[in-house]
Design an enzyme around this catalytic site. Structure first.
Site, short mmCIF file in Angstrom:
data_model
loop_
_atom_site.label_atom_id
_atom_site.label_comp_id
_atom_site.label_asym_id
_atom_site.label_seq_id
_atom_site.Cartn_x
_atom_site.Cartn_y
_atom_site.Cartn_z
N VAL A 199 -25.17 51.18 96.99
CA VAL A 199 -25.04 52.44 96.78
C VAL A 199 -25.27 52.95 95.16
O VAL A 199 -25.10 52.24 94.29
CB VAL A 199 -23.37 52.95 96.35
CG1 VAL A 199 -22.92 54.46 95.95
CG2 VAL A 199 -22.81 52.94 98.03
N GLY A 203 -42.75 59.47 96.94
CA GLY A 203 -42.13 58.00 97.31
C GLY A 203 -40.57 58.35 97.25
O GLY A 203 -39.82 57.30 97.33
N GLU A 232 -24.34 45.11 95.28
CA GLU A 232 -23.99 46.31 94.08
C GLU A 232 -25.14 47.24 94.48
O GLU A 232 -24.98 48.81 94.23
CB GLU A 232 -24.40 45.77 92.89
CG GLU A 232 -24.30 46.85 91.73
CD GLU A 232 -22.88 47.59 91.74
OE1 GLU A 232 -21.86 47.01 91.43
OE2 GLU A 232 -22.71 48.72 92.13
N LYS A 263 -27.67 48.54 103.27
CA LYS A 263 -26.18 49.05 103.54
C LYS A 263 -25.70 48.62 104.79
O LYS A 263 -24.20 48.66 105.01
CB LYS A 263 -26.45 50.54 103.84
CG LYS A 263 -26.95 51.28 102.25
CD LYS A 263 -27.25 52.80 102.48
CE LYS A 263 -28.73 53.02 102.61
NZ LYS A 263 -29.69 52.74 101.65
N GLU A 304 -38.76 58.63 102.91
CA GLU A 304 -39.47 57.64 103.52
C GLU A 304 -40.21 58.59 104.47
O GLU A 304 -40.12 59.83 104.73
CB GLU A 304 -38.29 56.88 104.43
CG GLU A 304 -37.35 56.43 103.42
CD GLU A 304 -36.88 55.10 103.86
OE1 GLU A 304 -37.43 54.66 105.14
OE2 GLU A 304 -36.27 54.43 103.13
N LYS A 339 -23.55 55.27 102.90
CA LYS A 339 -22.69 54.82 101.80
C LYS A 339 -21.49 55.26 101.56
O LYS A 339 -20.69 54.56 101.00
CB LYS A 339 -23.78 55.79 100.69
CG LYS A 339 -25.07 54.97 100.34
CD LYS A 339 -26.07 55.95 99.60
CE LYS A 339 -27.39 55.17 99.54
NZ LYS A 339 -28.59 56.36 98.94
N1 LIG Z 1 -36.10 51.28 98.34
C1 LIG Z 1 -35.08 51.67 97.74
O1 LIG Z 1 -35.13 52.47 96.76
C2 LIG Z 1 -33.63 51.06 98.07
C3 LIG Z 1 -32.44 51.58 97.30
C4 LIG Z 1 -31.24 51.00 97.77
C5 LIG Z 1 -31.19 50.15 98.95
N2 LIG Z 1 -32.38 49.96 99.56
C6 LIG Z 1 -32.27 49.03 100.69
O2 LIG Z 1 -32.84 47.90 100.52
C7 LIG Z 1 -33.59 47.36 101.69
C8 LIG Z 1 -35.14 47.03 101.56
O3 LIG Z 1 -35.52 48.22 100.89
P1 LIG Z 1 -37.17 48.31 101.06
O4 LIG Z 1 -37.48 49.57 100.66
O5 LIG Z 1 -37.80 47.01 100.64
O6 LIG Z 1 -37.65 48.51 102.51
P2 LIG Z 1 -39.13 48.22 103.38
O7 LIG Z 1 -39.93 48.56 102.12
O8 LIG Z 1 -39.04 48.97 104.47
O9 LIG Z 1 -39.05 46.62 103.36
C9 LIG Z 1 -38.27 45.84 104.42
C10 LIG Z 1 -38.57 44.44 104.62
O10 LIG Z 1 -37.65 43.92 105.56
C11 LIG Z 1 -38.55 43.15 106.52
N3 LIG Z 1 -37.62 43.35 107.89
C12 LIG Z 1 -37.08 44.27 108.53
N4 LIG Z 1 -36.51 43.78 109.52
C13 LIG Z 1 -36.63 42.53 109.61
C14 LIG Z 1 -35.97 41.69 110.30
N5 LIG Z 1 -35.14 41.62 111.37
N6 LIG Z 1 -36.10 40.29 110.06
C15 LIG Z 1 -36.88 39.83 108.83
N7 LIG Z 1 -37.51 41.06 108.08
C16 LIG Z 1 -37.05 42.14 108.24
C17 LIG Z 1 -39.79 44.16 106.79
O11 LIG Z 1 -40.83 43.45 107.33
P3 LIG Z 1 -42.31 43.97 107.79
O12 LIG Z 1 -42.76 44.32 106.26
O13 LIG Z 1 -42.74 43.17 108.41
O14 LIG Z 1 -41.86 45.17 108.40
C18 LIG Z 1 -40.05 44.16 105.28
O15 LIG Z 1 -40.40 43.33 104.76
C19 LIG Z 1 -33.23 48.39 102.79
O16 LIG Z 1 -32.09 47.95 103.49
C20 LIG Z 1 -33.00 49.54 101.83
O17 LIG Z 1 -32.13 50.56 102.71
C21 LIG Z 1 -33.38 50.31 98.99
#
Ligand SMILES: NC(=O)c1ccc[n+]([C@@H]2O[C@H](COP(=O)([O-])OP(=O)(O)OC[C@H]3O[C@@H](n4cnc5c(N)ncnc54)[C@H](OP(=O)(O)O)[C@@H]3O)[C@@H](O)[C@H]2O)c1
Length: 342
Positions: free
Chosen positions: A153, A207, A150, A126, A210, A225
């Site tokens: 949100v 899950g 997309e 976001k 967080e 959002k």
């Molecule tokens: N999960 C959902 O349902 C959902 C829904 C909508 C949007 N999103 C958004 O989608 C994004 C990913 O979500 P996620 O659930 O996959 O998050 P996550 O499981 O916390 O994974 C985040 C990833 O980003 C990497 N990372 C963080 N900072 C970084 C940096 N400065 N340089 C390079 N890599 C970096 C982390 O590396 P490490 O593993 O080394 O920490 C990890 O691999 C987030 O912004 C989240 O808000 C998620």
């Protein structure tokens, strides 16, 4: 399309799995051809190869050791900004963590770097949309490349696509809804007699929340959002810090009981509307009559109501999303991009 993935957490790994191990389950994805040329993480190393990195190998390494194997042929210590600046790719997929405290950085810089090179960007993060949309959209327009988002949100539910593709000729005059799954789940559980603390623990077990749920509970995720929607759909130039915000941390069983006695439910309602020459955006707990559409949005669901001058209001609702819904948002953007490039 050659793709650079920044982040390989829950969302990145689900996309990788859908495009490899689960591919046969989704026949309409067959014509989506993605060649990852880089997968960069913060603490698990990176994989970089101009000839293509194997998603399967990347998944196996993370499942096996929790990090990329230093002995792998494509292992690299390349950081995200360096990769965005130096690698050759068609699209940067920004899947790193949102930082409210750092005003969307470093993701905003990843996106700015890619767009400034004329590279397309897809962001599920976001940060770039909530903190830097106007500037980033302008760079994309100048460089004739796409900035798609997309997933920001309501995961893959068509929100930005709906406005862009189907509300042609309309001016969006207001947005409103329930945008945060965790708080809606917690409020639904509290209605069933569970305390806020227990409801949060259950959300974490499932899950939905967080490990650190404070951003959700304090309304920051909803504010991000709301800012993202206002920036994209209403031409606002606001950040989550401009959103007048209260979360659900002060909600008690007494508040829930009082609302129920009034025939209402408590919901965390987000709003953006024009006011005084600007856009006023708010996030706060409100009583919603049990006959209202929003009352039917329970558990991890969400809803967006878009008001326009010509058509509307239009509602998009989402029921209990999973990681597939999130991954879909990114895959949908990848398909949009692939079609526009072919
Ligand atoms: N999960 C959902 O349902 C959902 C829904 C909508 C949007 N999103 C958004 O989608 C994004 C990913 O979500 P996620 O659930 O996959 O998050 P996550 O499981 O916390 O994974 C985040 C990833 O980003 C990497 N990372 C963080 N900072 C970084 C940096 N400065 N340089 C390079 N890599 C970096 C982390 O590396 P490490 O593993 O080394 O920490 C990890 O691999 C987030 O912004 C989240 O808000 C998620």
């Amino acid at each position: 399309m050659k793709a650079l993935f920044i982040g390989f957490g829950n969302v990145g790994r689900k996309i990788a799995s859908i495009l490899t191990r689960e591919r046969d389950r989704f026949p309409h994805l067959w014509d989506l051809e993605i060649e990852p040329v880089g997968i960069v993480t913060r603490s698990r190393g990176s994989l970089v190869d101009a000839e293509g990195v194997s998603f399967n190998e990347a998944l196996s390494m993370i499942e096996g050791n929790g990090k990329f194997d230093m002995n792998s042929r494509s292992f690299s210590q390349t950081g995200a900004l360096e990769a965005a600046q130096n690698l050759e790719y068609d699209v940067l997929v920004e899947l790193s963590t949102l930082s409210i405290e750092r005003k969307g950085e470093p993701a905003v810089s990843h996106v700015r770097t890619a767009l400034s090179r004329g590279k397309n960007v897809i962001s599920a993060n976001k940060g770039p949309v909530a903190f830097g949309y106007a500037e980033l959209a302008e760079i994309a327009s100048e460089k004739d490349c796409r900035f798609l988002h997309e997933t920001v949100v309501m995961d893959g539910a068509p929100v930005f696509n709906l406005a862009r593709c189907t509300l042609k000729g309309c001016t969006v005059t207001g947005i409103e809804g329930i945008f945060n799954s965790t708080t809606n789940f917690v409020l639904t559980k509290m209605e069933q007699g569970v305390s806020l603390e227990e409801a949060v623990k259950e959300a974490q077990r499932l899950g939905v929340a967080e490990a650190d749920p404070s951003h959700d509970l304090e309304g920051w995720d909803a504010a991000a959002k709301t800012a993202a929607l206002a920036n994209v759909l209403m031409g606002a130039r606001i950040t989550p810090y401009d959103v007048i915000r209260t979360g659900i941390t002060e909600v008690t069983q007494e508040h829930i009981a009082k609302a129920r006695a009034n025939g209402s439910y408590l919901k965390l309602i987000c709003r953006a509307k024009p006011e005084g020459g600007g856009i006023k955006a708010t996030v706060g707990v409100e009583e919603v009559p049990d006959t209202h559409h929003y009352a039917a949005v329970t558990g991890g669901g969400a809803v967006l109501r878009i008001e326009t001058d010509l058509m509307g209001p239009v509602l998009v609702t989402q029921e209990d999303p999973t990681l597939y819904d999130t991954a879909y948002g990114v895959l949908d953007d990848l398909l949009t991009l692939q079609r526009s490039m072919s």
